[in-house]
Scaffold this motif. Structure first.
Motif, short mmCIF file in Angstrom:
data_model
loop_
_atom_site.label_atom_id
_atom_site.label_comp_id
_atom_site.label_asym_id
_atom_site.label_seq_id
_atom_site.Cartn_x
_atom_site.Cartn_y
_atom_site.Cartn_z
N ARG A 267 58.12 3.29 -19.52
CA ARG A 267 58.19 3.96 -18.21
C ARG A 267 59.06 3.16 -17.24
N ASP A 268 60.08 2.51 -17.77
CA ASP A 268 60.94 1.67 -16.93
C ASP A 268 61.66 2.49 -15.87
N ALA B 298 59.30 3.40 -13.11
CA ALA B 298 59.02 2.24 -12.26
C ALA B 298 60.18 1.96 -11.32
N GLN C 240 51.99 2.09 -7.77
CA GLN C 240 52.27 2.96 -8.91
C GLN C 240 53.44 2.41 -9.74
N GLY D 209 54.06 -2.17 -15.97
CA GLY D 209 53.17 -2.93 -16.84
C GLY D 209 52.50 -2.13 -17.93
N SER D 210 52.79 -0.83 -18.01
CA SER D 210 52.11 0.02 -18.99
C SER D 210 52.61 -0.21 -20.41
N THR E 11 41.48 -4.94 -8.88
CA THR E 11 41.15 -3.81 -9.76
C THR E 11 40.65 -2.63 -8.94
N SER F 177 43.62 -1.21 -7.02
CA SER F 177 44.51 -0.43 -7.88
C SER F 177 43.94 0.97 -8.13
N ALA G 110 54.82 1.47 -21.93
CA ALA G 110 54.99 2.77 -22.57
C ALA G 110 56.38 3.35 -22.30
N ALA H 97 45.54 4.57 -7.00
CA ALA H 97 45.76 5.63 -7.98
C ALA H 97 45.16 6.95 -7.48
N ARG I 55 52.14 -0.38 -11.90
CA ARG I 55 51.40 0.14 -13.05
C ARG I 55 52.34 0.68 -14.11
N ALA I 56 53.38 1.40 -13.69
CA ALA I 56 54.32 1.96 -14.66
C ALA I 56 55.06 0.86 -15.40
#
Length: 498
Positions: free
Chosen positions: A428-429, A432, A417, A423-424, A140, A143, A426, A147, A420-421
Motif C-alpha cells: 500500500r505504498d 501511503a 492512516q 506499515g501494513s 494503540t 490509532s 501489503a 481509524a 498504517r498503510a
C-alpha cells in the motif's frame, strides 16, 4: 387561592342571609327617611360588584403567579426539580468534541514521548519500560480512534444514530489513551526527581543542545546544497527548517539558563519547569535538523535508483503489451495507459540529461505509471514506491510534530492512516504516499490559518512563538504556559506557575 375563596364567600353571603328568618334582633322602628324609599326583600345587584371585583383580581394574581413559576422552572440555574435526563448534545457538538479529543490525545502522546526520551537516556530502557508500555497502549487506543474517525469522515456508518455512536467511540478511545498516560505521570516524576534536583538531567539536555548546535550548522550547508544540486521542488519539504531549528535552540538556550539559575537558588519546581521547556525545544530542533539530513539522504538514494527504476518500468510496460498479458484492463483502456506510461518514462529520461531534477518525484511518477497497468511491479519499481512513501510519511510526521500547536484533527487523521498503510506490508505504498501528501497539505493550511499570536516582542521570551506553535508550551499563562510533560490531559500541564 385565598383571595378566590374570599370572593366566592362574599358572593354567596347575601343569598344565604336573605329572607324573613333573620335571627339578628331588629332595632326599634324609626321614622322613615323618605317615603319614596322602596322596600327591598331581595339581594341588590350592586351588592355583587365588590365581590366580583375581588374574585377577578384574585384570578388575575393566580394566573400571573403560575406564569412566573413556569418561566422560572424553565430557566432555573439553581438546584431544583429538573429533568432526570441530561440534554443530548447535537451531532455538530459531538463532532466538535471528537475532533478536540483527537488533537488532545495526540498531543499528549507526542509530549510524553519527548520527555520519555530524556528519561531513557539517563536511566536506561529497562527503568522506563513501564512508561514506554503505557505510551504504546495509549498509541494503540489513539490509532483505533483515528481509524474510526477516518471511516466517519468517509461516511461510514451511514445511519445517523450509528454515526453518533462512532463519535462517542472516538471520544472514549481518546479518553482511555489519556488515562493510560495520566496513571504513570506521578511515577515518572518520582523516577526523574526534577523537583529535588535537575543536575544530571540538565547535563543531558545541555549535551544534546551542544550536539544539535553543531548539526544545525551542517544542516544549513546541506539545505543550500539541495537547492544547488536538485530542482527547487526537491528541497521544498524542508524549506525554512534550519531557521526554525535555530529558533527552537534560542528558546532552549534561554530556558536552560533559567533552569540553572533556579536550581542555584534552590527553587526546584521552577528549575524543573524551565528544564522541561528546554527539553522540548531541543527535541524539536532535532526533528527539524533531522528532517533536512534525512531528505538529503533520501534524494541521494533516489537519484541512484532512478536509472534502474526506468529499466524495470520498461520491462513492465513490455509485459503489459504482450498478447494475453496479465493485465485485466480492456484493450482500449490498456492502450491509453501504455501510452501514458511511455510518456512518463520518456519525460524522466529527458530530465536525467536536462539538468537538475527531483529524483523522488521522478520515482513517484514511474511507480504510479507502472501501477496503473495492473500487471504487478518489479522489485526495483516496488523499492522505488517504498522509498517515495517513506519520504512522504516521514516529512508529514516531522511537520506535524513541530507545528502541533496549530494542526487540527483532519491532518492528523490522514497522517495516522498513512502510517498504517505504510506499515501494513501489503503493497500500500502508493496509498501511503497520497495520504501523507494530503496530511501535509492540510497541516500547512492549518498553520497558515493559525498565524502567530505570540510575535517576538520585548514582552515575550526569545523563541516563544516557535515554542507555542510547536506545542512545547500550553499557552495558559502570561509567559505562554506550562511546558508539556509526560501524561494525559489531567497531568501533562502540571508544572504551572504557583
Amino acid at each position: 387561592m385565598v383571595g378566590a375563596l374570599v370572593g366566592v364567600g362574599w358572593l354567596v353571603l347575601p343569598v344565604m342571609t336573605a329572607g324573613d328568618g333573620d335571627p339578628v334582633p331588629v332595632s326599634p322602628a324609626v321614622p322613615a327617611a323618605s317615603a319614596a324609599a322602596p322596600h327591598q326583600d331581595e339581594t341588590s345587584a350592586t351588592d355583587l360588584v365588590l365581590p366580583l371585583a375581588v374574585l377577578g383580581a384574585a384570578g388575575a394574581l393566580a394566573g400571573y403567579g403560575y406564569l412566573r413559576r413556569t418561566r422560572r422552572a424553565r430557566t432555573r440555574t439553581t438546584p431544583g426539580v429538573v429533568s432526570a435526563a441530561p440534554p443530548v448534545p447535537t451531532s455538530r457538538e459531538t463532532e466538535r468534541q471528537a475532533r478536540a479529543a483527537l488533537v488532545l490525545a495526540d498531543d499528549c502522546a507526542r509530549g510524553s514521548e519527548e520527555e520519555l526520551s530524556f528519561a531513557q537516556e539517563l536511566f536506561g530502557a529497562a527503568a522506563v519500560e513501564p512508561f514506554a508500555h503505557a505510551l504504546r497502549a495509549a498509541r494503540t487506543e489513539l490509532s483505533a480512534a483515528f481509524a474510526i474517525w477516518r471511516r466517519y469522515e468517509e461516511g461510514v456508518p451511514g445511519d445517523e444514530g450509528a454515526r453518533r455512536q462512532a463519535l462517542v467511540g472516538v471520544i472514549g478511545r481518546c479518553a482511555e489513551a489519556g488515562r493510560r498516560l495520566d496513571a504513570e505521570a506521578a511515577e515518572l516524576d518520582r523516577l526523574r526527581g526534577l523537583e529535588q534536583g535537575v543536575g544530571e538531567a540538565l547535563e543531558v539536555a545541555e549535551r544534546r543542545f551542544r550536539e544539535l548546535t553543531a548539526r544545525t550548522a551542517a544542516a544549513q550547508a546541506t539545505a543550500a546544497g539541495l537547492h544547488e544540486r536538485y530542482a527547487p521542488s526537491a528541497g521544498t519539504p524542508v524549506t525554512g527548517y534550519v531557521e526554525q531549528a535555530k529558533d527552537r535552540l534560542v528558546f532552549a538556550t534561554s530556558q536552560l539558563n533559567d533552569a540553572r539559575q533556579a536550581a542555584d537558588s534552590g527553587d526546584g519546581a521552577r528549575a524543573a519547569r524551565h528544564l522541561r521547556a528546554a527539553e522540548g525545544g531541543v527535541i524539536q530542533a532535532g526533528v527539524l535538523v533531522g528532517g533536512v539530513e534525512r531528505l538529503a539522504a533520501e534524494l541521494r538514494e533516489a537519484a541512484g535508483l532512478v536509472p534502474t527504476a526506468l529499466t524495470g518500468g520498461e520491462a513492465e510496460i513490455a509485459e503489459a503489451r504482450k498478447d494475453g498479458g496479465r493485465t485485466p484492463l480492456a484493450t482500449g483502456e490498456l492502450h491509453a495507459r501504455l501510452a501514458h506510461a511511455d510518456g512518463v518514462l520518456a519525460a524522466v529520461r529527458a530530465e536525467l540529461i536536462g539538468g537538475p531534477y527531483d529524483p523522488l518525484d521522478a520515482l513517484r511518477r514511474i511507480a504510479r505509471a507502472v501501477e496503473r497497468l495492473e500487471v504487478g511491479r518489479s522489485g526495483v519499481v516496488e523499492a522505488a514506491a517504498l522509498l517515495v512513501a517513506r519520504s512522504a510519511v516521514g516529512g508529514a510526521q516531522d511537520f506535524v510534530a513541530v507545528h502541533r500547536g496549530a494542526v487540527g484533527a483532519h491532518a492528523r487523521a490522514r497522517l495516522a492512516q498513512a502510517v498504517r498503510a505504510l506499515g501494513s506490508g501489503a503493497g500500500r505504498d502508493a496509498e501511503a504516499d497520497v495520504l501523507a501528501g494530503q496530511a501535509r497539505e492540510l497541516a500547512e493550511r492549518d498553520v497558515r490559518v493559525h498565524g502567530n499570536p505570540y510575535a517576538e516582542t520585548a514582552g515575550h521570551a526569545a523563541g516563544l512563538s516557535g515554542a507555542v506553535l510547536g506545542g512545547i508550551l500550553l499557552t495558559e499563562e502570561p509567559d505562554a504556559g506550562p511546558p508539556v510533560s509526560f501524561g494525559g490531559p489531567e497531568t501533562r500541564g502540571r508544572r504551572r506557575l504557583r
